[in-house]
Design a protein around this motif. Structure first.
Motif, PDB file in Angstrom:
ATOM      1  N   ILE A 178       0.712  -1.252   0.006  1.00 38.44           N
ATOM      2  CA  ILE A 178      -0.176  -0.012  -0.147  1.00 38.44           C
ATOM      3  C   ILE A 178       0.777   1.294   0.042  1.00 38.44           C
ATOM      4  N   ASP A 179       0.852   2.092  -0.873  1.00 33.88           N
ATOM      5  CA  ASP A 179       1.895   3.058  -1.393  1.00 33.88           C
ATOM      6  C   ASP A 179       1.027   4.357  -1.586  1.00 33.88           C
ATOM      7  N   ASN A 180       1.338   5.343  -0.688  1.00 37.96           N
ATOM      8  CA  ASN A 180       0.766   6.778  -0.659  1.00 37.96           C
ATOM      9  C   ASN A 180       1.885   7.796  -1.292  1.00 37.96           C
ATOM     10  N   ASN A 181       2.900   7.176  -1.940  1.00 38.73           N
ATOM     11  CA  ASN A 181       4.034   8.177  -2.352  1.00 38.73           C
ATOM     12  C   ASN A 181       3.999   8.331  -3.857  1.00 38.73           C
ATOM     13  N   THR A 182       3.764   7.069  -4.603  1.00 43.74           N
ATOM     14  CA  THR A 182       3.922   7.054  -5.950  1.00 43.74           C
ATOM     15  C   THR A 182       2.925   8.117  -6.913  1.00 43.74           C
ATOM     16  N   CYS A 183       1.722   7.967  -6.333  1.00 45.32           N
ATOM     17  CA  CYS A 183       0.782   8.959  -7.028  1.00 45.32           C
ATOM     18  C   CYS A 183       0.159   9.889  -6.263  1.00 45.32           C
ATOM     19  N   ALA A 184       0.079  11.146  -6.867  1.00 45.91           N
ATOM     20  CA  ALA A 184      -0.303  12.498  -6.255  1.00 45.91           C
ATOM     21  C   ALA A 184      -1.661  12.510  -5.580  1.00 45.91           C
ATOM     22  N   ASP A 185      -2.531  11.759  -6.218  1.00 46.56           N
ATOM     23  CA  ASP A 185      -3.816  12.004  -5.904  1.00 46.56           C
ATOM     24  C   ASP A 185      -4.529  10.701  -5.723  1.00 46.56           C
ATOM     25  N   ALA A 186      -3.887   9.636  -5.346  1.00 40.97           N
ATOM     26  CA  ALA A 186      -4.595   8.386  -5.075  1.00 40.97           C
ATOM     27  C   ALA A 186      -3.422   7.439  -4.202  1.00 40.97           C
ATOM     28  N   THR A 187      -4.200   6.370  -3.487  1.00 37.69           N
ATOM     29  CA  THR A 187      -3.118   5.494  -2.815  1.00 37.69           C
ATOM     30  C   THR A 187      -3.263   4.341  -3.889  1.00 37.69           C
ATOM     31  N   VAL A 188      -2.057   3.695  -3.988  1.00 38.04           N
ATOM     32  CA  VAL A 188      -1.829   2.767  -4.757  1.00 38.04           C
ATOM     33  C   VAL A 188      -1.931   1.452  -4.170  1.00 38.04           C
ATOM     34  N   ILE A 189      -2.586   0.382  -4.400  1.00 39.43           N
ATOM     35  CA  ILE A 189      -2.413  -0.822  -3.540  1.00 39.43           C
ATOM     36  C   ILE A 189      -2.134  -1.992  -4.845  1.00 39.43           C
ATOM     37  N   LYS A 190      -0.928  -2.554  -4.478  1.00 44.56           N
ATOM     38  CA  LYS A 190      -0.634  -3.641  -5.399  1.00 44.56           C
ATOM     39  C   LYS A 190      -0.569  -5.092  -4.593  1.00 44.56           C
ATOM     40  N   VAL A 191      -1.548  -6.015  -5.493  1.00 40.16           N
ATOM     41  CA  VAL A 191      -1.749  -7.330  -4.866  1.00 40.16           C
ATOM     42  C   VAL A 191      -0.928  -8.215  -5.653  1.00 40.16           C
ATOM     43  N   ASP A 206      -2.359  -7.584  -9.624  1.00 39.40           N
ATOM     44  CA  ASP A 206      -3.179  -6.205  -9.967  1.00 39.40           C
ATOM     45  C   ASP A 206      -2.496  -4.996  -8.859  1.00 39.40           C
ATOM     46  N   VAL A 207      -2.810  -3.934  -9.697  1.00 36.84           N
ATOM     47  CA  VAL A 207      -2.675  -2.573  -9.152  1.00 36.84           C
ATOM     48  C   VAL A 207      -4.080  -1.660  -9.141  1.00 36.84           C
ATOM     49  N   PHE A 208      -4.526  -1.043  -7.918  1.00 39.10           N
ATOM     50  CA  PHE A 208      -5.475  -0.402  -7.824  1.00 39.10           C
ATOM     51  C   PHE A 208      -5.056   0.985  -7.265  1.00 39.10           C
ATOM     52  N   ASN A 209      -5.751   2.045  -8.054  1.00 38.91           N
ATOM     53  CA  ASN A 209      -5.585   3.459  -7.621  1.00 38.91           C
ATOM     54  C   ASN A 209      -6.754   3.936  -6.786  1.00 38.91           C
ATOM     55  N   VAL A 210      -6.633   4.002  -5.577  1.00 42.49           N
ATOM     56  CA  VAL A 210      -7.948   4.307  -4.869  1.00 42.49           C
ATOM     57  C   VAL A 210      -7.819   5.391  -3.839  1.00 42.49           C
ATOM     58  N   ILE A 211      -9.135   5.886  -3.605  1.00 41.65           N
ATOM     59  CA  ILE A 211      -9.527   7.066  -2.732  1.00 41.65           C
ATOM     60  C   ILE A 211     -10.501   6.746  -1.761  1.00 41.65           C
ATOM     61  N   ASP A 212     -10.757   7.553  -0.838  1.00 36.07           N
ATOM     62  CA  ASP A 212     -11.953   7.316   0.195  1.00 36.07           C
ATOM     63  C   ASP A 212     -13.017   8.097  -0.646  1.00 36.07           C
ATOM     64  N   CYS A 213     -14.104   7.832   0.259  1.00 35.87           N
ATOM     65  CA  CYS A 213     -15.291   8.555  -0.044  1.00 35.87           C
ATOM     66  C   CYS A 213     -15.323  10.152  -0.181  1.00 35.87           C
ATOM     67  N   ASP A 214     -14.374  10.769   0.351  1.00 32.39           N
ATOM     68  CA  ASP A 214     -14.133  12.190   0.464  1.00 32.39           C
ATOM     69  C   ASP A 214     -13.134  12.668  -0.594  1.00 32.39           C
ATOM     70  N   ARG A 217      -5.112   7.430   4.620  1.00 31.74           N
ATOM     71  CA  ARG A 217      -4.324   7.414   5.720  1.00 31.74           C
ATOM     72  C   ARG A 217      -4.470   6.681   6.900  1.00 31.74           C
ATOM     73  N   ASP A 218      -6.000   6.301   7.119  1.00 26.46           N
ATOM     74  CA  ASP A 218      -6.273   5.665   8.323  1.00 26.46           C
ATOM     75  C   ASP A 218      -5.440   4.373   8.468  1.00 26.46           C
ATOM     76  N   LYS A 219      -4.795   4.404   9.615  1.00 29.85           N
ATOM     77  CA  LYS A 219      -3.807   2.997   9.711  1.00 29.85           C
ATOM     78  C   LYS A 219      -4.890   1.886  10.043  1.00 29.85           C
ATOM     79  N   GLU A 220      -5.958   1.879  10.692  1.00 25.91           N
ATOM     80  CA  GLU A 220      -6.933   0.958  10.810  1.00 25.91           C
ATOM     81  C   GLU A 220      -7.330   0.200   9.491  1.00 25.91           C
ATOM     82  N   VAL A 221      -7.711   1.272   8.573  1.00 24.45           N
ATOM     83  CA  VAL A 221      -8.082   0.855   7.428  1.00 24.45           C
ATOM     84  C   VAL A 221      -6.931   0.119   6.382  1.00 24.45           C
ATOM     85  N   ILE A 222      -5.839   0.626   6.548  1.00 22.02           N
ATOM     86  CA  ILE A 222      -4.662  -0.015   5.938  1.00 22.02           C
ATOM     87  C   ILE A 222      -4.234  -1.280   6.543  1.00 22.02           C
TER      88      ILE A 222
END
Length: 441
Positions: free
Chosen positions: A19-32, A69-77, A82-87
């Motif tokens: 789970i990467d918050n640095n690669t993409c400016a406007d989304a969290t990148v999740i690689k599985v 797979d690679v997913f660029n994701v954001i929250d509902c807002d 950033r929420d550690k519990e969600v990560i």
């Protein structure tokens, strides 16, 4: 032997999640990365849906024995995760074998905890149908604690969780359960039509409630188009565009262009999986309002789509998957204290004011209800604002809020995306190129 060998390979190669918050400016990148197995794509997407993440882009590869797979994701807002519990939840669920069991938070069936009884039903949609169902349940002293209702192509389906109003627990008496089933069937049967209504008490087990609704409506053949009622204004430009072509020797290429919305990818992959198709490669790209998806698929028997009848059926089923959850009409949100018969009273007021419920999500947490209804008038057209004002006066302005009107919302400018994004890539060196790139990624 094959099953045991596959289990051994999975144990030796546990899933890896980054789970990467640095690669993409406007989304969290999740690689599985994981050993491939049928249905794994749907299971991964379901985990992301469980925490209400919005998938903005995705790149899918599961050719051969490996799934990456690679997913660029954001929250509902619209923000990064950033929420550690969600990560931690995502990583725990995806990196262990047990993680691929569907979440208990959104489930169907009689749960081992016996918290509720789950009822499924299908029938011909008509104004006031859900109100009649709620009235029957209230008369039988059943309290609706959670429910989800979908309508599509004049068909209605629902999964409803109820408890005994006196004990607050699941209903176990066989005679009472039989009475509930019989009376609900009488309501759903309504007018004599060529398709019969169905009512059932869910068997023991655990399944995602939304996936179950897709299965119910698919079995009910809601993908078969029907003529719209007289006076219904239908915007054909809002219909999804689905194409199915065999442009590669071993794969069928499906492209879909539609209005973007939450859980769109889940709905599409859910339907492909239930139809026994496997996504080997794919790409998802969303703009401000529009989503473009492209998948290279084969049937589980290893063959691409081979007939015109099969091609047409896939198109119809994917259109239905996209449309079932589309938020049609005026969105109303009810927030108040729970009580027995509340839902029956609310839906009765809607029916008496000639509102038709197109979709609804019912939830009860800690003695408080948060219900969302999407409503139109009985012909499917926008509701008169004066009627809404009258309803809010009856229920309470602070309890019933108007959230959004999808029918009257301004149309967004047409967006363009490149068709067959992966097409030229595969034509260059076929899938050996893709495997080589994957090995270096």
């Amino acid at each position: 032997m094959d099953d045991e060998y596959a289990k051994l390979i999975r144990r030796m190669n546990p899933p890896r999640v980054v789970i990467d918050n640095n690669t993409c400016a406007d989304a969290t990148v999740i690689k599985v990365d994981s050993v491939n197995k049928h249905g794994i794509l749907l299971q991964v997407i379901q985990v992301l849906n469980d925490v209400n993440l919005v998938i903005k882009k995705a790149y899918i590869s599961s050719d051969g024995g490996w799934f990456m797979d690679v997913f660029n994701v954001i929250d509902c807002d619209g923000k990064k995760i950033r929420d550690k519990e969600v990560i931690d939840y995502i990583q725990q669920r995806l990196e262990t074998d047990a993680s691929f069991a569907p979440s208990l938070r959104s489930s169907v069936g009689v749960m081992p905890t016996e918290e509720h009884t789950s009822i499924e039903f299908t029938g011909t949609d008509r104004p006031g149908l859900f109100s009649e169902v709620c009235a029957v349940l209230a008369d039988l002293h059943c309290n609706v604690v959670n429910a989800e209702i979908w309508t599509h192509n004049d068909r209605a389906a629902a999964v409803v969780h109820v408890t005994d109003h006196s004990t607050g627990c699941a209903i176990k008496d066989p005679k009472r359960l039989s009475t509930i089933k019989e009376l609900l069937f009488n309501v759903l049967r309504g007018y004599d039509d060529f398709r019969k209504a169905k009512t059932s008490l869910s068997p023991p087990g655990i399944m995602n409630r939304e996936r179950r609704l897709h299965q119910i409506m698919f079995d009910d053949r809601d993908y078969e188009r029907v003529e719209k009622a007289v006076g219904r204004v239908e915007d054909k430009s809002s219909r999804p565009q689905v194409t199915v072509l065999n442009i590669e020797k071993d794969y069928t290429v499906i492209t879909m262009r539609s209005k973007d919305r939450p859980k769109l990818l889940f709905d599409i992959v859910c339907t492909l999986t239930d139809m026994q198709y496997v996504v080997f490669h794919g790409m998802v790209n969303t703009g401000r309002t529009e989503a473009y998806q492209e998948f290279y698929i084969r049937h589980v028997d290893g063959l691409p789509i081979s007939s015109e009848a099969e091609r047409e059926r896939v198109i119809q089923c994917l259109e239905a998957a996209i449309e079932r959850r589309a938020s049609e009409g005026l969105e109303l949100e009810l927030c108040t204290e729970d009580r027995v018969g509340l839902l029956s009273d609310i839906t009765r007021i809607f029916r008496e004011n000639s509102l038709s419920i197109k979709r609804a999500e019912i939830s009860t947490i800690g003695g408080k209800v948060k219900d969302t209804f999407y409503v139109t008038d009985v012909t499917g057209n926008p509701v008169d604002p004066k009627i809404i004002d009258s309803i809010r006066r009856q229920i309470g302005h602070t309890k019933l809020q108007v959230k959004h009107n999808t029918i009257l919302a301004p149309k967004p400018p047409k967006e363009t995306t490149t068709g067959f994004f992966l097409g030229n890539f595969f034509k260059a060196r076929t899938f050996q190129t893709f495997k080589l790139i994957r090995s270096y990624s």
